[in-house]
Write a protein that holds these residues in place. Structure first.
Motif, PDB file in Angstrom:
ATOM      1  N   UNK A  15      26.340  79.643  18.120  1.00 33.74           N
ATOM      2  CA  UNK A  15      26.977  78.597  17.318  1.00 33.74           C
ATOM      3  C   UNK A  15      28.438  78.944  17.047  1.00 33.74           C
ATOM      4  N   UNK A  16      28.715  80.213  16.747  1.00 30.69           N
ATOM      5  CA  UNK A  16      30.099  80.633  16.506  1.00 30.69           C
ATOM      6  C   UNK A  16      30.935  80.476  17.776  1.00 30.69           C
ATOM      7  N   UNK A  17      30.354  80.840  18.918  1.00 34.98           N
ATOM      8  CA  UNK A  17      31.063  80.700  20.187  1.00 34.98           C
ATOM      9  C   UNK A  17      31.300  79.233  20.517  1.00 34.98           C
ATOM     10  N   UNK A  18      30.311  78.390  20.271  1.00 40.28           N
ATOM     11  CA  UNK A  18      30.446  76.953  20.529  1.00 40.28           C
ATOM     12  C   UNK A  18      31.542  76.360  19.654  1.00 40.28           C
ATOM     13  N   UNK A  19      31.554  76.751  18.398  1.00 35.14           N
ATOM     14  CA  UNK A  19      32.569  76.245  17.476  1.00 35.14           C
ATOM     15  C   UNK A  19      33.974  76.658  17.924  1.00 35.14           C
ATOM     16  N   UNK A  20      34.091  77.880  18.427  1.00 39.20           N
ATOM     17  CA  UNK A  20      35.380  78.383  18.903  1.00 39.20           C
ATOM     18  C   UNK A  20      35.847  77.627  20.148  1.00 39.20           C
ATOM     19  N   UNK A  54      32.132  73.328  25.251  1.00 40.23           N
ATOM     20  CA  UNK A  54      30.679  73.545  25.265  1.00 40.23           C
ATOM     21  C   UNK A  54      29.918  72.296  25.699  1.00 40.23           C
ATOM     22  N   UNK A  55      28.710  72.519  26.149  1.00 40.98           N
ATOM     23  CA  UNK A  55      27.860  71.400  26.566  1.00 40.98           C
ATOM     24  C   UNK A  55      27.328  70.673  25.334  1.00 40.98           C
ATOM     25  N   UNK A  60      24.520  70.598  19.966  1.00 43.23           N
ATOM     26  CA  UNK A  60      23.324  70.244  19.203  1.00 43.23           C
ATOM     27  C   UNK A  60      22.696  71.484  18.574  1.00 43.23           C
ATOM     28  N   UNK A  61      22.589  72.578  19.359  1.00 36.82           N
ATOM     29  CA  UNK A  61      22.039  73.826  18.815  1.00 36.82           C
ATOM     30  C   UNK A  61      22.923  74.368  17.697  1.00 36.82           C
ATOM     31  N   UNK A  62      24.252  74.219  17.834  1.00 39.22           N
ATOM     32  CA  UNK A  62      25.177  74.654  16.792  1.00 39.22           C
ATOM     33  C   UNK A  62      24.940  73.835  15.515  1.00 39.22           C
TER      34      UNK A  62
END
Length: 139
Positions: A15-20, A54-55, A60-62
Motif C-alpha cells: 500500500x505504501x509503495x502504491x501510494x508512492x 500502479x494497477x 484497490x488493495x491499498x
C-alpha cells in the motif's frame, strides 16, 4: 484467507509503495512565463525516473489496507506506517520517541491486532502487549 502478521506487513508495504507510485496532483490554472527552451532544459536536468503507475488491483488493495491503521493507537499506527514505507528503525525511533526494542514490540503488537481483527477474532479487553506476542510465538 488466514491473515498473519507477515501478510499484514506485506500488504501495508504494498500500500505504501502504491501510494508512492500514484501520479502527483498538479495545481490547475498555473502557467510558466519562461520560454519553452528553458522549461525543456530544466525538465531534462530535474527528470526523476519513476516506476509506472500502479494497477487498478493494487490501488484497490491499498484502499482496503489503509483503514487498518485507523484501528490502532496513534503511535502504533505511525510505527507501522513508517516501517511499511521502508524507513529504518533509527528513523522510526526518532519519530515516535521510543527505544528500538519498545518500538519493535509496538510494531509486532499492532500487526498482531490487525491480523486478529481480519481473521474475525474478538480481542479481549484486558489483553496486554506481552500476552498477544506470546500467543503469536505459540502459533
Amino acid at each position: 484467507m488466514n491473515w498473519t502478521p507477515t501478510l499484514v506487513e506485506e500488504r501495508l508495504a504494498e500500500a505504501a509503495d502504491t501510494l508512492r507510485r500514484l501520479p502527483e496532483a498538479k495545481v490547475q490554472g498555473h502557467a510558466s512565463t519562461w520560454p519553452p527552451y528553458i522549461q525543456e532544459s530544466l525538465s531534462a536536468e530535474d527528470a526523476t525516473f519513476r516506476r509506472p503507475p500502479p494497477s487498478a488491483a493494487a490501488i484497490t488493495r491499498m484502499d482496503e489496507a489503509l483503514p487498518w491503521l485507523q484501528q490502532l493507537d496513534q503511535v502504533d499506527a505511525k510505527i507501522v506506517w513508517l516501517r511499511a514505507k521502508g524507513k529504518p528503525w533509527k528513523i522510526v525511533c526518532w519519530n515516535v520517541g521510543l527505544s528500538r526494542a519498545t518500538a519493535h514490540r509496538h510494531w509486532m503488537f499492532a500487526l498482531c491486532l490487525i491480523s486478529w481483527k481480519l481473521n474475525g477474532k474478538r480481542i479481549p479487553k484486558n489483553i496486554s502487549l506481552r500476552q498477544i506476542l506470546d500467543v503469536r510465538k505459540m502459533q
